[in-house]
Design a protein around this motif. Structure first.
Motif, PDB file in Angstrom:
ATOM      1  N   LEU A  31      38.373  30.474  33.514  1.00 20.12           N
ATOM      2  CA  LEU A  31      39.480  31.433  33.497  1.00 20.12           C
ATOM      3  C   LEU A  31      39.139  32.714  34.260  1.00 20.12           C
ATOM      4  CD1 LEU A  31      42.304  32.146  32.469  1.00 20.12           C
ATOM      5  CD2 LEU A  31      41.218  33.129  30.440  1.00 20.12           C
ATOM      6  N   ARG A  32      37.915  33.227  34.074  1.00 20.66           N
ATOM      7  CA  ARG A  32      37.527  34.456  34.757  1.00 20.66           C
ATOM      8  C   ARG A  32      37.527  34.256  36.277  1.00 20.66           C
ATOM      9  NH1 ARG A  32      34.946  39.179  33.554  1.00 20.66           N
ATOM     10  NH2 ARG A  32      34.804  38.549  31.369  1.00 20.66           N
ATOM     11  N   ASP A  33      36.997  33.145  36.726  1.00 18.79           N
ATOM     12  CA  ASP A  33      36.959  32.897  38.168  1.00 18.79           C
ATOM     13  C   ASP A  33      38.357  32.824  38.760  1.00 18.79           C
ATOM     14  OD1 ASP A  33      34.225  32.820  38.074  1.00 18.79           O
ATOM     15  OD2 ASP A  33      34.111  30.632  37.935  1.00 18.79           O
ATOM     16  N   VAL A  34      39.236  32.119  38.079  1.00 15.00           N
ATOM     17  CA  VAL A  34      40.613  31.992  38.569  1.00 15.00           C
ATOM     18  C   VAL A  34      41.328  33.333  38.544  1.00 15.00           C
ATOM     19  CG1 VAL A  34      42.882  31.029  38.016  1.00 15.00           C
ATOM     20  CG2 VAL A  34      40.873  29.559  38.002  1.00 15.00           C
ATOM     21  N   SER A  35      41.112  34.112  37.480  1.00 13.26           N
ATOM     22  CA  SER A  35      41.808  35.386  37.317  1.00 13.26           C
ATOM     23  C   SER A  35      41.363  36.429  38.336  1.00 13.26           C
ATOM     24  CB  SER A  35      41.595  35.925  35.900  1.00 13.26           C
ATOM     25  OG  SER A  35      42.038  35.002  34.940  1.00 13.26           O
ATOM     26  N   LEU A  36      40.035  36.503  38.569  1.00 15.22           N
ATOM     27  CA  LEU A  36      39.494  37.584  39.395  1.00 15.22           C
ATOM     28  C   LEU A  36      39.261  37.186  40.847  1.00 15.22           C
ATOM     29  CD1 LEU A  36      36.917  39.113  36.885  1.00 15.22           C
ATOM     30  CD2 LEU A  36      39.297  39.773  37.294  1.00 15.22           C
ATOM     31  N   GLN A  37      38.975  35.920  41.080  1.00 13.55           N
ATOM     32  CA  GLN A  37      38.662  35.502  42.440  1.00 13.55           C
ATOM     33  C   GLN A  37      39.794  34.744  43.114  1.00 13.55           C
ATOM     34  OE1 GLN A  37      34.868  33.444  42.430  1.00 13.55           O
ATOM     35  NE2 GLN A  37      33.969  34.911  41.007  1.00 13.55           N
ATOM     36  N   ASP A  83      47.685  31.422  42.258  1.00 10.21           N
ATOM     37  CA  ASP A  83      48.777  30.464  42.335  1.00 10.21           C
ATOM     38  C   ASP A  83      48.285  29.014  42.381  1.00 10.21           C
ATOM     39  OD1 ASP A  83      47.720  30.704  44.857  1.00 10.21           O
ATOM     40  OD2 ASP A  83      49.639  30.605  45.894  1.00 10.21           O
ATOM     41  N   CYS A  84      46.979  28.835  42.602  1.00  8.83           N
ATOM     42  CA  CYS A  84      46.409  27.479  42.605  1.00  8.83           C
ATOM     43  C   CYS A  84      45.674  27.158  41.300  1.00  8.83           C
ATOM     44  CB  CYS A  84      45.444  27.316  43.783  1.00  8.83           C
ATOM     45  SG  CYS A  84      46.235  27.445  45.399  1.00  8.83           S
TER      46      CYS A  84
END
Length: 365
Positions: free
Chosen positions: A266-272, A276-277
């Motif tokens: 979740l952190r990687d998707v949220s911050l990096q 939209d993917c």
């Protein structure tokens, strides 16, 4: 501590644990400490008689044994998809009010929820349990948008059965509570072209749920509830979709989802990003709701205004609003929605000048 608030993850887990606790308390007959708000619910139409404490004052005696119940499978088709269902009723001829529960995309809950069927079906009700049948494109991509059509088609099917006495009650927790709101809309304020045989929804009991989607997704205009939306869609795509996970893999995936530590990735998707993917990252498939919903931030955007936001126009029901018991919790992430739905129910029931009797809100502490 007074005045403190939990993190979004803790709040989400509390929401799920509160749901499980309330279901257990109901099934075991135990009460819970809660705040009851309301004028007392008029649920006599379907045989319930709540006491001032919020618990039923009496339960109908069983009219037959669970082993004597008739259990029937059925399928309901409509332009937006199909519903697969199970019906439990007492043997013999007669007419009964129906209790409807629509699991929607949460097909993995069917075997859990069906355990409550004998409680109702042995006491003078026909118990109807349905769920969305089909591919992920037909189910997960059509969450929210198809619920109105599901409710209309299901009620019309019930109304066509010889055992139907014209009265329906509905209930559910979380997503299943939201499908209950859709049933209220279809049964309390049917469209002009609805068949005359469509039964009337006379009582509803949504728990830890809400009647509107867009304000929940976008935190009432304050930003997007990223974790909430991704977790919800993951459950629909993978977590509680029957047959999607098996054995040790299922245990590991669900453990990671419900753990109190950060949801992996979740952190990687949220911050990096790219955010939209996130759908392809978490469940390896593009989800229509995720892609289009995140790009449609206003409730007036066609994506939301064309049937995906307001599952039930409660105030618009006016005096047709059925008796409603709303259940929430002090740390429930949907408490604000429950409060607003309660206010809307009171306004609707009282719009004819006869008071708002029949509406309750229970907030567990």
């Amino acid at each position: 501590e007074a005045g403190s608030s939990p993190s979004p993850l803790v709040a989400f887990c509390h929401h799920l644990l509160s749901s499980a606790t309330m279901v257990w308390k109901r099934s075991s007959g135990q009460g819970g400490q809660g705040i009851l708000v309301g004028a007392g619910a008029d649920l006599e139409d379907v045989g319930a008689s709540p006491s001032s404490s919020g618990s039923a004052a009496a339960v109908r005696p069983a009219a037959c044994l669970a082993s004597e119940l008739l259990k029937t499978e059925f399928v309901v088709e409509h332009p937006q998809g199909s519903l697969k269902g199970l019906l439990w009723r007492a043997p013999g001829e007669g007419k009964w009010p129906a209790v409807l529960v629509n699991c929607g995309a949460y097909t993995g809950l069917v075997k859990v929820i069906e355990k409550e069927a004998p409680l109702f079906a042995t006491r003078g009700y026909a118990y109807v349990l349905v769920w969305n049948e089909g591919t992920k494109e037909e189910v997960a991509d059509r969450i929210f948008g198809r619920w109105a059509a599901d409710a209309e088609a299901l009620l019309d099917w019930v109304g066509a059965q010889e055992w139907c006495d014209g009265r329906v009650a509905t209930h559910g927790v979380s997503l299943v509570g939201s499908t209950a709101f859709a049933a209220v809309q279809a049964g309390a304020a049917p469209a002009a072209d609805a068949p005359a045989s469509r039964p009337r929804v006379v009582a509803a009991a949504p728990s830890l749920s809400f009647s509107r989607i867009q304000p929940t997704v976008f935190l009432f205009g304050h930003g997007v509830a990223l974790e909430l939306v991704l977790r919800f869609l993951w459950l629909a795509e993978v977590g509680v979709r029957e047959g999607e996970l098996w054995g040790l893999t299922k245990m590991k995936k669900l453990a990671a989802f419900f753990a109190f530590s950060e949801w992996p990735g979740l952190r990687d998707v949220s911050l990096q990003g790219p955010v939209d993917c996130a759908d392809e990252f978490f469940w390896q498939r593009r989800n229509f709701l995720w892609r289009q919903g995140m790009a449609s931030r206003l409730e007036t955007d066609p994506f939301w205004s064309e049937g995906r936001d307001r599952l039930c126009d409660i105030r618009g029901l006016g005096t047709s609003c059925p008796a409603v018991r709303l259940v929430s919790g002090w740390w429930d992430i949907f408490l604000r929605q429950a409060l607003e739905d309660f206010a809307s129910c009171v306004a609707a029931r009282g719009s004819g000048g006869g008071g708002a009797s029949g509406i309750q809100l229970i907030v567990y502490c």
